[in-house]
Design an enzyme around this catalytic site. Structure first.
Site, short mmCIF file in Angstrom:
data_model
loop_
_atom_site.label_atom_id
_atom_site.label_comp_id
_atom_site.label_asym_id
_atom_site.label_seq_id
_atom_site.Cartn_x
_atom_site.Cartn_y
_atom_site.Cartn_z
N VAL A 133 0.84 -1.20 0.00
CA VAL A 133 0.00 0.00 0.00
C VAL A 133 0.87 1.25 0.00
CG1 VAL A 133 -1.81 1.26 1.22
CG2 VAL A 133 -1.77 -1.24 1.29
N ASN A 186 0.60 5.71 -0.73
CA ASN A 186 -0.37 6.75 -0.41
C ASN A 186 -1.43 6.94 -1.49
OD1 ASN A 186 0.50 8.23 2.21
ND2 ASN A 186 2.40 7.88 1.11
N ARG A 215 -1.54 4.74 -4.64
CA ARG A 215 -1.85 3.49 -5.31
C ARG A 215 -1.49 2.31 -4.41
NH1 ARG A 215 0.75 6.76 -9.00
NH2 ARG A 215 -0.30 7.19 -10.97
N ASP A 257 7.35 0.02 2.96
CA ASP A 257 7.58 -0.22 1.54
C ASP A 257 9.04 0.04 1.18
OD1 ASP A 257 7.16 2.48 2.16
OD2 ASP A 257 6.40 2.96 0.16
#
Length: 252
Positions: free
Chosen positions: A7, A9, A11, A106
């Protein structure tokens, strides 16, 4: 088949990974208002007709979405092993920064995948809502990086703030010196951000004293920049998914 959900912000990248290979992938919008049940319906629709899921791996840069995805995993995928990449989860990647909890998971997943694929040292440039340039040193430790506005973020802000400018399609213009406003904005976005990232990487290499370093690009907007950069060596569109796969394997 591993279901991997990364995840960001703006997409969210959803992928199905089998034996280390991304077999299917989807980009969906990240909506922090989406409930756990809505996420479950969305994933069920994407996975219709696919092989059964044997594991789930999740990372999220959006805390509210992470909360909902935890609920999805607990309620809808409780019969399969899962891992949520966050501080305290085993990745095998030391995080040597002032506050490891501040680092987006991420970014950790990207660095984990890059060092496993290309060795250390390496630099990862991720082109998403933000543009991040992260560094793994020669000892295989994440030591931090730089964060700049994302390409879309910057262009949208400019269009909203400047009276005579507007939002544009992000494509490569015909030339650096543009003959109209649209292509001038495109030139600034594409060539400007390529130069920004090249400049950051050049400074990082000099500061860290790297003799040889691998530079990897990822993120939804990376295709805009890769061909214009003099420093980027590899383009890995699913780098985050591979990092999630490695984190899952390490924990299960």
């Amino acid at each position: 088949m591993l279901l991997a959900v990364a995840v960001e912000n703006t997409r969210t990248l959803v992928g199905l990974i089998f034996e280390g290979t991304v077999k299917r992938h989807w980009w969906v919008g990240t909506d922090p208002r989406r409930t756990a049940d809505e996420w479950a319906v969305l994933l069920e629709g994407l996975l219709a007709g696919e092989s059964p899921v044997s594991g789930v791996a999740v990372c999220s840069a959006v805390p509210h979405v992470l909360h909902e995805l935890r609920d999805v995993v607990a309620r809808y995928y409780h019969e399969v092993p899962s891992v949520v990449v966050e501080p305290g989860v085993k990745t095998g990647l030391p995080v040597l920064v002032d506050n490891p909890r501040e680092v987006g998971t991420d970014r950790i997943a990207n660095a984990l995948a890059a060092v496993n694929r290309y060795g250390a040292p390496c630099i990862v440039a991720d082109f998403g809502t933000a543009t991040t340039v992260d560094v793994v040193n020669a000892n295989g430790a994440f030591i931090g990086g730089a964060i700049a506005p994302g390409i879309e973020t910057a262009v949208d802000a400019l269009g909203a703030s400047a009276a005579q400018l507007r939002r544009i399609e992000l494509v490569r213009p015909r030339s650096v010196v543009a003959k109209n406003t649209v292509e001038a904005l495109q030139s600034g976005a594409v060539f400007g951000f390529a130069s920004l990232v090249d400049g950051l990487i050049t400074r990082i290499i000099a500061e860290q004293g790297f003799d040889q370093v691998t530079v990897v690009a990822t993120g939804a907007l990376a295709p805009l920049i890769v061909g214009e950069s003099s420093q980027i060596q590899h383009h890995e569109p699913f780098l985050t998914l591979h990092g999630l796969h490695q984190a899952f394997t390490r924990n299960h």
